[in-house]
Design an enzyme around this catalytic site. Sequence first.
Site, short mmCIF file in Angstrom:
data_model
loop_
_atom_site.label_atom_id
_atom_site.label_comp_id
_atom_site.label_asym_id
_atom_site.label_seq_id
_atom_site.Cartn_x
_atom_site.Cartn_y
_atom_site.Cartn_z
N LEU A 1 -43.26 41.74 39.28
CA LEU A 1 -43.48 42.98 38.52
C LEU A 1 -44.72 42.86 37.65
O LEU A 1 -45.65 43.67 37.73
CB LEU A 1 -42.23 43.26 37.66
CG LEU A 1 -42.31 44.46 36.70
CD1 LEU A 1 -42.36 45.77 37.48
CD2 LEU A 1 -41.09 44.48 35.76
N ALA B 1 -50.49 44.49 32.97
CA ALA B 1 -49.23 45.24 32.85
C ALA B 1 -48.10 44.25 32.58
O ALA B 1 -47.47 43.74 33.51
CB ALA B 1 -48.95 46.05 34.12
N HIS C 1 -33.81 16.49 12.01
CA HIS C 1 -34.37 15.25 12.55
C HIS C 1 -35.54 14.72 11.71
O HIS C 1 -35.99 13.59 11.92
CB HIS C 1 -34.89 15.45 13.98
CG HIS C 1 -33.83 15.45 15.04
ND1 HIS C 1 -32.91 16.46 15.19
CD2 HIS C 1 -33.55 14.56 16.03
CE1 HIS C 1 -32.13 16.21 16.22
NE2 HIS C 1 -32.49 15.05 16.76
N GLU D 1 -38.80 38.17 30.29
CA GLU D 1 -37.77 39.18 30.62
C GLU D 1 -37.56 40.14 29.46
O GLU D 1 -36.43 40.56 29.16
CB GLU D 1 -36.49 38.52 31.14
CG GLU D 1 -36.82 37.78 32.42
CD GLU D 1 -35.68 37.41 33.33
OE1 GLU D 1 -34.58 37.93 33.12
OE2 GLU D 1 -35.91 36.63 34.25
N SER E 1 -38.99 40.08 22.30
CA SER E 1 -38.05 40.56 21.26
C SER E 1 -38.42 41.96 20.80
O SER E 1 -37.55 42.79 20.53
CB SER E 1 -38.05 39.59 20.07
OG SER E 1 -37.43 38.39 20.45
N1 COS Z 1 -31.94 51.63 33.66
C1 COS Z 1 -32.18 52.69 34.46
N2 COS Z 1 -33.28 53.50 34.33
C2 COS Z 1 -34.14 53.20 33.35
C3 COS Z 1 -33.95 52.11 32.49
C4 COS Z 1 -32.79 51.31 32.66
N3 COS Z 1 -32.55 50.27 31.87
N4 COS Z 1 -34.98 52.05 31.62
C5 COS Z 1 -35.79 53.07 31.92
N5 COS Z 1 -35.29 53.75 32.97
C6 COS Z 1 -35.83 54.96 33.60
C7 COS Z 1 -35.98 56.09 32.55
O1 COS Z 1 -34.78 56.82 32.42
C8 COS Z 1 -37.11 56.90 33.12
O2 COS Z 1 -36.61 57.72 34.15
P1 COS Z 1 -36.77 59.34 34.02
O3 COS Z 1 -38.25 59.57 33.99
O4 COS Z 1 -36.11 59.87 35.26
O5 COS Z 1 -36.10 59.74 32.75
C9 COS Z 1 -38.01 55.86 33.81
O6 COS Z 1 -37.16 54.71 34.05
C10 COS Z 1 -39.15 55.45 32.95
O7 COS Z 1 -38.63 54.92 31.76
P2 COS Z 1 -39.40 54.98 30.39
O8 COS Z 1 -40.03 56.32 30.21
O9 COS Z 1 -38.46 54.51 29.34
O10 COS Z 1 -40.56 53.87 30.63
P3 COS Z 1 -41.59 53.30 29.58
O11 COS Z 1 -42.79 52.98 30.35
O12 COS Z 1 -41.73 54.21 28.39
O13 COS Z 1 -40.92 51.97 28.95
C11 COS Z 1 -40.01 49.74 28.94
C12 COS Z 1 -40.18 51.11 29.62
C13 COS Z 1 -40.96 49.42 27.82
C14 COS Z 1 -38.60 49.71 28.43
C15 COS Z 1 -40.25 48.80 30.14
O14 COS Z 1 -41.58 48.89 30.55
C16 COS Z 1 -39.90 47.37 29.86
O15 COS Z 1 -38.73 47.00 29.87
N6 COS Z 1 -40.93 46.53 29.67
C17 COS Z 1 -40.76 45.12 29.61
C18 COS Z 1 -40.91 44.54 30.98
C19 COS Z 1 -40.34 43.18 31.06
O16 COS Z 1 -39.26 42.92 30.59
N7 COS Z 1 -41.09 42.31 31.69
C20 COS Z 1 -40.65 40.96 31.80
C21 COS Z 1 -41.11 40.37 33.05
S1 COS Z 1 -40.25 40.87 34.42
S2 COS Z 1 -39.06 39.33 34.70
#
Ligand code: COS
Length: 383
Positions: free
Chosen positions: A124, A129, A338, A363, A366
Amino acid sequence: MSEREETLALLVEACRRFAREVLIPAEPVVEETGQIPDHVVQGLRDLGLFGMTIPEAYGGLGLSVYEEVRLVQEICYAQPAFRSYFGTTNGVGTLGIIHFGTEAQKQRYLPRLATGEMMASFALTEPDAGSDAASLITRAVQQGDHYVINGSKRFITNAVHAGVFTVFARTGGKDSGASGISAFLVDRDTPGLSVAPPYEKMGFAGSHESDVMFDDVKVPASAMLGAQGTGFKNAMRSLDHARIHMAAVATGLCHRLIDEGLRYAMERKQFGQSISKFQFIQGMLAESQAEAYAARAMVERAAHDMDTGKKITKEAACCKYFATEAASRIADRMLQIHGGNGYIKAYPIERLYRDVRLLRIYEGTSQILQLVTAREMLREAGA
Ligand code: COS
């Protein structure tokens, strides 16, 4: 006790013994070589851990989320890289296939993933990004009955070992946002796919994170995972589950860190007595115990709620946030107990302190978890 509960108790006990008798003795070797020894990989396979979350029909253990976190907490009493080795194959790399895959995709991958014969990775993150995952620019362009993928992914755990990648790529236009992202299952040996050597990191020796490059990688249309444009939502659903899993990783480590601090406090004598007699030391131990207890209760509760089909986006974010921040605070206190010995490599606390630091970043940092929690709170309140 039901038969299922008895089986779980046996598995928990087997993982507990494996962590103490096999994994912890192997920690210095992993630190030195950066590799998980073969006998450890075989042991993880024998325990069925590569197929923990994969349904029994495809050769896995078919564990519930609650059962999964119980085992993860035990395995993560040892340094977290051991869990990383089978973690992506059970977690983000495979959850999409289990939940959104076609029967043909499941048959093609799950039986081999369940045994550990093949490993899976989740692609991802990109150089530009990370937290803003929906801004990814890797593209998949349809050409007849194929897609051609171009782009690159960053920090992909187990990329060097993976036989299959879940790759998130833009099938919509440049400004299509989250709804323009689709997921594809891409085999390792597809021409044009290459994996860079793993990054050298501050900690987490034995866990391998690499960049993955896609240069005109041609996959059949049948490699799409889920419907077109659903890739981002499906990734977020997998991440909800993975965040509970990661909170369990942190919880296991909290207990190990406390035991390291407790052991040292009992051994070490200053001012003519064991330092465990001093109330400042006891305060650090007690505070840590309370946090570990809270983290454990949270993660098991959230896992149970997920098993009942409840939407747990907010709870998963809370769990990962609390458990990983708690693990960091505990690591800091146990290193403090320690004293100077905590800062040299002679004691495991020095290594565990570095390992724990990553948990608050990957993932979901915080800060992203706080954002997810607050957004869910506001949404529930009708904002
Ligand atoms: N479950 C199901 N659907 C989800 C969801 C979830 N947990 N989170 C978001 N969605 C859906 C939303 O409902 C939205 O759909 P609709 O347009 O139909 O309403 C769509 O996905 C887009 O979501 P959103 O607008 O919230 O996206 P953003 O870009 O604003 O933000 C975050 C999303 C910041 C929460 C996301 O990018 C994220 O989790 N980033 C961190 C990524 C990460 O953890 N990376 C680690 C490496 S991968 S191991």
